[in-house]
Design an enzyme around this catalytic site. Sequence first.
Site, PDB file in Angstrom:
ATOM      1  N   LYS A  11     -56.380  10.179 -47.020  1.00 43.45           N
ATOM      2  CA  LYS A  11     -55.889  11.161 -47.985  1.00 43.45           C
ATOM      3  C   LYS A  11     -56.780  11.244 -49.219  1.00 43.45           C
ATOM      4  O   LYS A  11     -56.746  12.230 -49.938  1.00 43.45           O
ATOM      5  CB  LYS A  11     -54.432  10.870 -48.371  1.00 43.45           C
ATOM      6  CG  LYS A  11     -54.199   9.598 -49.151  1.00 43.45           C
ATOM      7  CD  LYS A  11     -52.762   9.564 -49.649  1.00 43.45           C
ATOM      8  CE  LYS A  11     -51.932   8.491 -48.994  1.00 43.45           C
ATOM      9  NZ  LYS A  11     -52.313   7.125 -49.374  1.00 43.45           N
ATOM     10  N   LYS A  42     -61.566   7.073 -40.178  1.00 41.03           N
ATOM     11  CA  LYS A  42     -60.135   7.390 -40.129  1.00 41.03           C
ATOM     12  C   LYS A  42     -59.796   8.525 -41.086  1.00 41.03           C
ATOM     13  O   LYS A  42     -60.463   8.678 -42.116  1.00 41.03           O
ATOM     14  CB  LYS A  42     -59.303   6.135 -40.406  1.00 41.03           C
ATOM     15  CG  LYS A  42     -58.852   5.941 -41.832  1.00 41.03           C
ATOM     16  CD  LYS A  42     -57.860   4.812 -41.949  1.00 41.03           C
ATOM     17  CE  LYS A  42     -57.597   4.501 -43.411  1.00 41.03           C
ATOM     18  NZ  LYS A  42     -56.522   5.255 -44.012  1.00 41.03           N
ATOM     19  N   LYS A  83     -63.996   0.246 -49.581  1.00 38.45           N
ATOM     20  CA  LYS A  83     -63.561   0.948 -50.796  1.00 38.45           C
ATOM     21  C   LYS A  83     -64.467   0.637 -51.988  1.00 38.45           C
ATOM     22  O   LYS A  83     -64.655   1.473 -52.866  1.00 38.45           O
ATOM     23  CB  LYS A  83     -62.108   0.602 -51.130  1.00 38.45           C
ATOM     24  CG  LYS A  83     -61.120   1.301 -50.219  1.00 38.45           C
ATOM     25  CD  LYS A  83     -59.752   1.440 -50.839  1.00 38.45           C
ATOM     26  CE  LYS A  83     -58.882   2.339 -49.984  1.00 38.45           C
ATOM     27  NZ  LYS A  83     -57.560   2.554 -50.522  1.00 38.45           N
TER      28      LYS A  83
HETATM   29  P1  ATP Z   1     -56.124   5.792 -49.263  1.00 36.77           P
HETATM   30  O1  ATP Z   1     -57.363   6.468 -48.872  1.00 36.77           O
HETATM   31  O2  ATP Z   1     -55.677   6.148 -50.628  1.00 36.77           O
HETATM   32  O3  ATP Z   1     -56.160   4.296 -49.024  1.00 36.77           O
HETATM   33  P2  ATP Z   1     -54.656   6.269 -46.806  1.00 36.77           P
HETATM   34  O4  ATP Z   1     -54.636   7.638 -46.218  1.00 36.77           O
HETATM   35  O5  ATP Z   1     -55.463   5.211 -46.117  1.00 36.77           O
HETATM   36  O6  ATP Z   1     -55.006   6.387 -48.338  1.00 36.77           O
HETATM   37  P3  ATP Z   1     -52.327   4.584 -47.292  1.00 36.77           P
HETATM   38  O7  ATP Z   1     -51.366   4.914 -48.357  1.00 36.77           O
HETATM   39  O8  ATP Z   1     -53.313   3.534 -47.587  1.00 36.77           O
HETATM   40  O9  ATP Z   1     -53.136   5.861 -46.818  1.00 36.77           O
HETATM   41  O10 ATP Z   1     -51.544   4.270 -45.953  1.00 36.77           O
HETATM   42  C1  ATP Z   1     -50.163   4.418 -45.772  1.00 36.77           C
HETATM   43  C2  ATP Z   1     -49.809   4.157 -44.325  1.00 36.77           C
HETATM   44  O11 ATP Z   1     -50.403   5.155 -43.482  1.00 36.77           O
HETATM   45  C3  ATP Z   1     -50.338   2.800 -43.804  1.00 36.77           C
HETATM   46  O12 ATP Z   1     -49.369   2.261 -42.941  1.00 36.77           O
HETATM   47  C4  ATP Z   1     -51.570   3.172 -43.051  1.00 36.77           C
HETATM   48  O13 ATP Z   1     -51.877   2.236 -42.024  1.00 36.77           O
HETATM   49  C5  ATP Z   1     -51.176   4.516 -42.460  1.00 36.77           C
HETATM   50  N1  ATP Z   1     -52.369   5.337 -42.238  1.00 36.77           N
HETATM   51  C6  ATP Z   1     -53.251   5.741 -43.167  1.00 36.77           C
HETATM   52  N2  ATP Z   1     -54.215   6.490 -42.613  1.00 36.77           N
HETATM   53  C7  ATP Z   1     -53.928   6.552 -41.291  1.00 36.77           C
HETATM   54  C8  ATP Z   1     -54.560   7.177 -40.172  1.00 36.77           C
HETATM   55  N3  ATP Z   1     -55.656   7.882 -40.331  1.00 36.77           N
HETATM   56  N4  ATP Z   1     -53.999   7.023 -38.953  1.00 36.77           N
HETATM   57  C9  ATP Z   1     -52.866   6.307 -38.782  1.00 36.77           C
HETATM   58  N5  ATP Z   1     -52.221   5.685 -39.799  1.00 36.77           N
HETATM   59  C10 ATP Z   1     -52.740   5.800 -41.035  1.00 36.77           C
END
Ligand code: ATP
Length: 326
Positions: A197, A194, A114
């Site tokens: 969002k 991965k 990040k």
């Molecule tokens: P950001 O990019 O803002 O960090 P993010 O998509 O990684 O967003 P988080 O809010 O950090 O999302 O994650 C919330 C939950 O969703 C966590 O439990 C994380 O492990 C899960 N998660 C996030 N992305 C994935 C993915 N691609 N596959 C499976 N689980 C995910």
Amino acid sequence: MSLQSTLFSGCSPSGTLTLGNYIGAVKQWVQCQDDYDGIYCVVDMHAITVKQDPYLLRQRVWDFYALYLACGLTPDKSTIFIQSHNPHHSELTWVLSCLTMFGEMSRMTQFKSKSRKHESTVGLFTYPILMATDILLYQTSLVPVGKDQVQHLEITRDLAERFNNRYGSIFTMPEAYLPTEGAKVMDLQDPGKKMDKSSPNPKSYITLLDTPDEVRAKISKAITDSQGRFDTGEELSGINNLVTIYCSLTGEDRSFVINQFEPQGYKVFKDSLVDVILAHLVPIQERYHHYKEDHSYLEQLAKEGCEKAMGKSKVTLDKVKEAVGF
Ligand code: ATP
Ligand code: LTN
């Protein structure tokens, strides 16, 4: 008093909830609701570890709250609240910060990735301590998360153990709970990364609020495999990721799905995948729009959720303050 074990989890309102968040986390939350004392949080304090527009952030917090409900969380079974409404999170984070080694934080891989894309603030650096707080404040046993969060769960356990050894046994030792399929849903355009969002390319993810046309367009453009195979034997292939999404949403066995679609080719498989995704998304979206119509109802639920959460977190925080000598 509830005799059930406590489960805690949250998502950061740093974009719109994606299919990755749903498959990796939120779907498990809903399934666990009857068996655990579930606490689900919109972690807005985590969101500001990277720069946010305040107006958009506040909007997204309420969108997330409504989406949690639309996905099937219910306030009579679970505690659903907004992190910044409970000041105990900041208080315990300070205490845990004073037990955390600089070197431990430096090893966190999420910070490394990040900080390449965002300003390297101290908040971004120490964010796993805030996550440890979220979990430990509620004496959590189980934490449903995607694979990317496993390292943060390990540091949470290390901090709990260190605190308990130094000050007496106060924190419950939490365990990560990963889904068998879909613990890491990959980017639709770059299956080496991965699904995220906050990715700048909307074609790389499907959000829970995408329209049927958007879902169809994104799946039709999703990377598959240049040789037309279904079972590539490579973990990071695009088609492998699409099959994972299919299996985790239908509950069907991987080899059954591959055998069914291999003779028919990608087009038929992708059409069927769109149907499967929409069968989940359309009812979620209908419920979401219903909840969004009544903001004061959401505020009322969030207030009650926060009161319930604070009742629990105060018990732990009082013990911590007593133990450290405040
Ligand atoms: P950001 O990019 O803002 O960090 P993010 O998509 O990684 O967003 P988080 O809010 O950090 O999302 O994650 C919330 C939950 O969703 C966590 O439990 C994380 O492990 C899960 N998660 C996030 N992305 C994935 C993915 N691609 N596959 C499976 N689980 C995910
Ligand atoms: N750090 C997580 C979201 C999160 C979380 C938590 C998950 C914040 N606090 C506590 C489980 C338990 C993330 O994915 N960014």
